[in-house]
Structure formats: C-alpha cells, structure tokens
Write a protein that holds these residues in place. Sequence first.
Motif, PDB file in Angstrom:
ATOM      1  N   LEU A 127       0.852  -1.187   0.000  1.00 30.34           N
ATOM      2  CA  LEU A 127       0.000   0.000   0.000  1.00 30.34           C
ATOM      3  C   LEU A 127       0.891   1.241   0.000  1.00 30.34           C
ATOM      4  O   LEU A 127       1.605   1.501   0.962  1.00 30.34           O
ATOM      5  N   CYS A 128       0.856   1.992  -1.093  1.00 28.32           N
ATOM      6  CA  CYS A 128       1.670   3.209  -1.232  1.00 28.32           C
ATOM      7  C   CYS A 128       0.749   4.424  -1.303  1.00 28.32           C
ATOM      8  O   CYS A 128      -0.281   4.386  -1.987  1.00 28.32           O
ATOM      9  N   ASP A 129       1.118   5.484  -0.615  1.00 27.40           N
ATOM     10  CA  ASP A 129       0.328   6.720  -0.691  1.00 27.40           C
ATOM     11  C   ASP A 129       1.254   7.917  -0.813  1.00 27.40           C
ATOM     12  O   ASP A 129       2.471   7.813  -0.611  1.00 27.40           O
ATOM     13  N   THR A 130       0.660   9.048  -1.147  1.00 26.00           N
ATOM     14  CA  THR A 130       1.412  10.311  -1.266  1.00 26.00           C
ATOM     15  C   THR A 130       0.996  11.247  -0.138  1.00 26.00           C
ATOM     16  O   THR A 130       0.835  12.440  -0.344  1.00 26.00           O
ATOM     17  N   GLY A 131       0.817  10.684   1.050  1.00 27.78           N
ATOM     18  CA  GLY A 131       0.345  11.451   2.194  1.00 27.78           C
ATOM     19  C   GLY A 131       1.436  12.219   2.899  1.00 27.78           C
ATOM     20  O   GLY A 131       2.507  12.501   2.348  1.00 27.78           O
ATOM     21  N   ILE A 132       1.159  12.538   4.164  1.00 24.11           N
ATOM     22  CA  ILE A 132       2.074  13.388   4.933  1.00 24.11           C
ATOM     23  C   ILE A 132       3.356  12.659   5.319  1.00 24.11           C
ATOM     24  O   ILE A 132       4.348  13.283   5.676  1.00 24.11           O
ATOM     25  N   GLY A 133       3.331  11.309   5.283  1.00 17.79           N
ATOM     26  CA  GLY A 133       4.524  10.555   5.617  1.00 17.79           C
ATOM     27  C   GLY A 133       4.772  10.493   7.115  1.00 17.79           C
ATOM     28  O   GLY A 133       4.015  11.030   7.927  1.00 17.79           O
ATOM     29  N   ILE A 134       5.855   9.837   7.485  1.00 12.57           N
ATOM     30  CA  ILE A 134       6.217   9.652   8.886  1.00 12.57           C
ATOM     31  C   ILE A 134       7.650  10.121   9.076  1.00 12.57           C
ATOM     32  O   ILE A 134       8.538   9.783   8.289  1.00 12.57           O
ATOM     33  N   ASN A 135       7.869  10.888  10.141  1.00 14.01           N
ATOM     34  CA  ASN A 135       9.217  11.325  10.477  1.00 14.01           C
ATOM     35  C   ASN A 135      10.083  10.110  10.786  1.00 14.01           C
ATOM     36  O   ASN A 135       9.631   9.142  11.391  1.00 14.01           O
ATOM     37  N   SER A 136      11.345  10.153  10.361  1.00 15.03           N
ATOM     38  CA  SER A 136      12.255   9.017  10.571  1.00 15.03           C
ATOM     39  C   SER A 136      12.392   8.661  12.046  1.00 15.03           C
ATOM     40  O   SER A 136      12.672   7.510  12.397  1.00 15.03           O
ATOM     41  N   GLU A 137      12.178   9.640  12.938  1.00 14.90           N
ATOM     42  CA  GLU A 137      12.279   9.373  14.374  1.00 14.90           C
ATOM     43  C   GLU A 137      11.145   8.488  14.866  1.00 14.90           C
ATOM     44  O   GLU A 137      11.267   7.829  15.901  1.00 14.90           O
ATOM     45  N   TYR A 138      10.013   8.469  14.136  1.00 17.38           N
ATOM     46  CA  TYR A 138       8.831   7.756  14.604  1.00 17.38           C
ATOM     47  C   TYR A 138       8.554   6.467  13.840  1.00 17.38           C
ATOM     48  O   TYR A 138       7.630   5.744  14.190  1.00 17.38           O
ATOM     49  N   ILE A 139       9.342   6.164  12.799  1.00 12.30           N
ATOM     50  CA  ILE A 139       9.064   4.973  11.985  1.00 12.30           C
ATOM     51  C   ILE A 139       9.119   3.703  12.838  1.00 12.30           C
ATOM     52  O   ILE A 139       8.290   2.798  12.697  1.00 12.30           O
ATOM     53  N   GLN A 140      10.099   3.619  13.749  1.00 14.03           N
ATOM     54  CA  GLN A 140      10.228   2.410  14.559  1.00 14.03           C
ATOM     55  C   GLN A 140       9.051   2.208  15.499  1.00 14.03           C
ATOM     56  O   GLN A 140       8.816   1.104  16.003  1.00 14.03           O
ATOM     57  N   TYR A 141       8.279   3.283  15.759  1.00 13.14           N
ATOM     58  CA  TYR A 141       7.116   3.163  16.636  1.00 13.14           C
ATOM     59  C   TYR A 141       5.803   3.113  15.851  1.00 13.14           C
ATOM     60  O   TYR A 141       4.732   3.073  16.450  1.00 13.14           O
ATOM     61  N   ALA A 142       5.879   3.099  14.529  1.00 16.22           N
ATOM     62  CA  ALA A 142       4.669   3.214  13.702  1.00 16.22           C
ATOM     63  C   ALA A 142       3.716   2.038  13.894  1.00 16.22           C
ATOM     64  O   ALA A 142       2.511   2.176  13.703  1.00 16.22           O
TER      65      ALA A 142
END
Length: 532
Positions: free
Chosen positions: A393-408
């Motif tokens: 699932l790919c989107d062009t949304g706001i994305g996630i900060n690299s600091e928070y990816i591990q907690y996504a």
Amino acid sequence: MNLLLGLDKGADDYLVKPFSSRELNTRIRANIELSLLRRKILFQLCKQEEMKQLLFSITLFGSEINETFLYVAKQIHRRLPCERIHIISNNKSKDNKIVTLYEDSENITQNIGNNKSKSQTFTNLKKCLDNKPGIDVYSDVYCDNVHKNVSILSVEIRLNNDVWGWIKVHRSSNSIWLDSEIELLQQISNQTGLAITYANLLKENAAKEIQLKAAEIANKTKNQILANTSHELRTPLGVIVGLLPLFDDIPLTNDQKDMISIISHASDVILSIVNDILDVAKLEAQKLTLTNRTFDLLELIEDTFETFGKKASDKKIELILNCNIDILPRYVKSDPERLKQVLSHLLSNSVKFTNRGEIILTISVQAREVFDEYEETSTYSQTTKKENLLIELCDTGIGINSEYIQYALESFSQGDTSITKNQDGTGLGPSICKSLIELNGGEIKVKSRLGKGSKFWFTWKVELLSIKSSLETPFNEHVQTRILIIHPIEGVRNAMLKFLKKFEKVDVFDTFDKVLVQQNHIKNLMIDRLMI
C-alpha cells in the motif's frame, strides 16, 4: 627375614642387585624422604580441596547475607588462632558499621549499630604490605573496645573495584601473622565480596520478578476492565447506529441533516475505537484465533475498496487497485474477516493522512510451498497450494518522520502529535494489523519519508484453491470487444490495463483530445486508402 619384609614393601630390587650397608642406608633414607614429601603433597592437596569447599560454601546462603557473615566469622575463627573477628561495612556518608562481631568466648553479635572503626586507636607500628594492597598489619595497637593492646590483621572486602568494608582479626599484642594466614584471610575476603554481589543480584532479581508479576496482574486487570467497558459501550452504540438510517426517510432541514451526519460519523468512530480496544484486549490475552475457510478473494478486495471509495473521492485523491486478475487466485482459504480488517486499517490510515495525489494497493502472489491435496467430486476438481499474498500500500500522504518509523506499528502510536492531533483514532490500528499478520504467520514492514508519503507492505498466508467447474461454459472467443481508457494518472491507466489484460483491443489515453487526434488520424488514413 628382613629381606622378606623388604620384599613385602615393594623393595624387590634388594634381592636382585648387590648392595652394601651404605647403599642400603642411602636407599632407605631416600624412601623416607619421598614418603614425607608425598605426605606433604597429600596434606597440601587436602588443604586446597578444603579451601575450595569453604570458598564455595560461603556463597550457598544466597540472599541471607547476615547468615553469610556469621558463617564467615566462624570459619575464620576455626582456622586462625584469634580473639575477635570484626566484619565492618564502609559507610562513606556516615560512621562505619560493624555488621558482625565474633569473639573467642563464642559470643556473636550482628548489626550492633554504628561504630567508628577509627575508635580502635592505633598507637604503635603499622606495617603495610606493598605487594598486597588492601591488607594491613598492626603489630601493637591499643583498641578501645577491649581496653588493651592487640595485633590486628585487616583485609579489604571489595565490590566492583570499590571498598565495601573490611574483615579485621585481633590477636594478642606483638603476635606474628604468617603469610599463609594472610593469604587465607584474603581468599575468604574475596569470596565474601562475591557472596555479597550474588546476594544483591538475587535481591534485584526477586524485586524485578515481583514487579513483573505486579505488572502482569495490572495488565490483565486493565484488559478485563477495557473488555467489560467496551462490551457495555457497544450495546447503546449499536442502538444509535441502527436508528440513524431511519432518518433518511424523514423530511429534514439542511441543518438537521448536517447534525445527523455528524452523529453518524461520531458513532462510527466510537464504534471503531471500541472494536479496536476489544481486539487489543483479546490479542494481549492470547484469546484471539484465526479461522480458515474458503472465500472469494477478489470480492473481498473490491468490497473493501468500495468502502473507502467515497472518502477518497471527497478528498479528490485517486484510489487505485493494481493487480493482475489472470494471475491472482479467486478462491482461497484463510480468515477473510481478519484480512479485511488489516486492509481496512491500512487503507483508513492512508486515506486519513493523504490530502492529494494517489493511494495504490498492489496485490501479488509469492510462491511458498505446495500442499499435496487432490479432491474430486462430480461437479469440480480441486488442488490446494499454500502461498503468500504480498500486499503493498503506497500513498502520497504526509509521511512519517524518521524518528517515529520504529514506533509506527506500536499500540497507541500516532507519530508526531503536532501533525496527527486533528485526526480521529487512538493509534491502535497499525498495532492490531501487526499482531494479526504475525498471528497468520506473515510480517509487515513500513518505509516512509516526511512529506513524501508512506509504503506499508505485508505477507498473508493463504491456501490457493484452483477450482475447475464442470458446469462452466468456455469464453466465447467470437465476441469482439474494444475498450477505450481515458485517465490523466498513469498509475490508474496501468492498473486498468492489468485488469483488462485478457482483452486484445484496449486503447489508453491520458486526455480526450488525444483520442480525437487519434480518430482523425485513422480517418485520414482511411480517406487516403479510398483515394488510392
């Protein structure tokens, strides 16, 4: 007769070799010396073994450190001639404390209170052993506790390169301390330090175990409260959700319709949160299991897609399904409700956090293993294979900060709250997805860039059923169909081409003007041919 006695003792060479009385005396003296040396070696080995047993036994008391100190004092008194034994702890902020006192009169005192070790006033010679740091010998010292001069051997007890305290042994004044006695006390002191460390570790582990059990009980209680509360909330919410559609047939003003819409949206959000909490409680209690039944995979995907079609349309974003229906199986065995739940959570997040652009759901098959099964009935034959669906699932949304990816993918995680605070939800969706996917035997991963969009992909284990029905009629190859696709987004055009792959005549354009140009070109070609 003497020769026979010598033979009985193993001196058979006396009968074979000629000897003189001097040689005989020399041999007897040598045998006596060897016998004494053997006894010394055996005695030394016995002492070493006894010392090993003593050092090992010091740590057997576990967390009962006071009992360990008493045992150490008794063992020192048994092996060293002495009048008193002190075990003193080093209290850096206050006066030092005597934790154990053993006297020659068999009087033992524990934790007798704060006592200044410096109260043993040293008035005469102090001998420091330079080659053995931490060991001090005082040959003639006046001690206030016994009101007389004594000889003291003091050895440090060390923990992690720090002085925990001392073992101090008293004798009568001007007594001599042998090197073997000093070495013995040093070994006992080292082992006492290890015993203290071991006792501290046992206490820490016991405390941590108590904390873990308390946390486990608190977690179970929390889950039970959440589950009970959620069940109680679902009943009145079900009534509200069930009654709201009745207002569709009642004439209402625009304001009233807006209020009904707000109530409907709010009730849907609350019901979704309640269901998520129930799922989390079941997952943490390990009471949630997956079913395994046959379902139509394409129908499930289309139904899920239609659920979010209106939301995506309202936000003017493209919702694209990218799959090759000729390769993707139609009938599979797995848990359709849980697969739909995972897809719904991920699509809901993408639609929620995408304000422009597109959302592309790509589904393909990863070969896993062949499950040898063949069934045959009067109407159809069926073979079964175990494979993994790869869903991206790919989107062009706001994305996630690299600091928070591990907690996504963690519970209650919503990334940067400054960005997500205006959105509904508790952040349980991704965590539930991760748990359900892992329960199915797959894995989920995420890649994202802030402001550029996100990509979630996971594998879902299914059994592919290749069903050939004897009642099916073959496709009428004589039917000629021509399809025209006009769409400005290339991803949509490619997805539709895959979907319509079995049709030969498919024309694709990004604008209507290009269609007209193409038609004019065909007309011109036909006119040219007619003129010829």
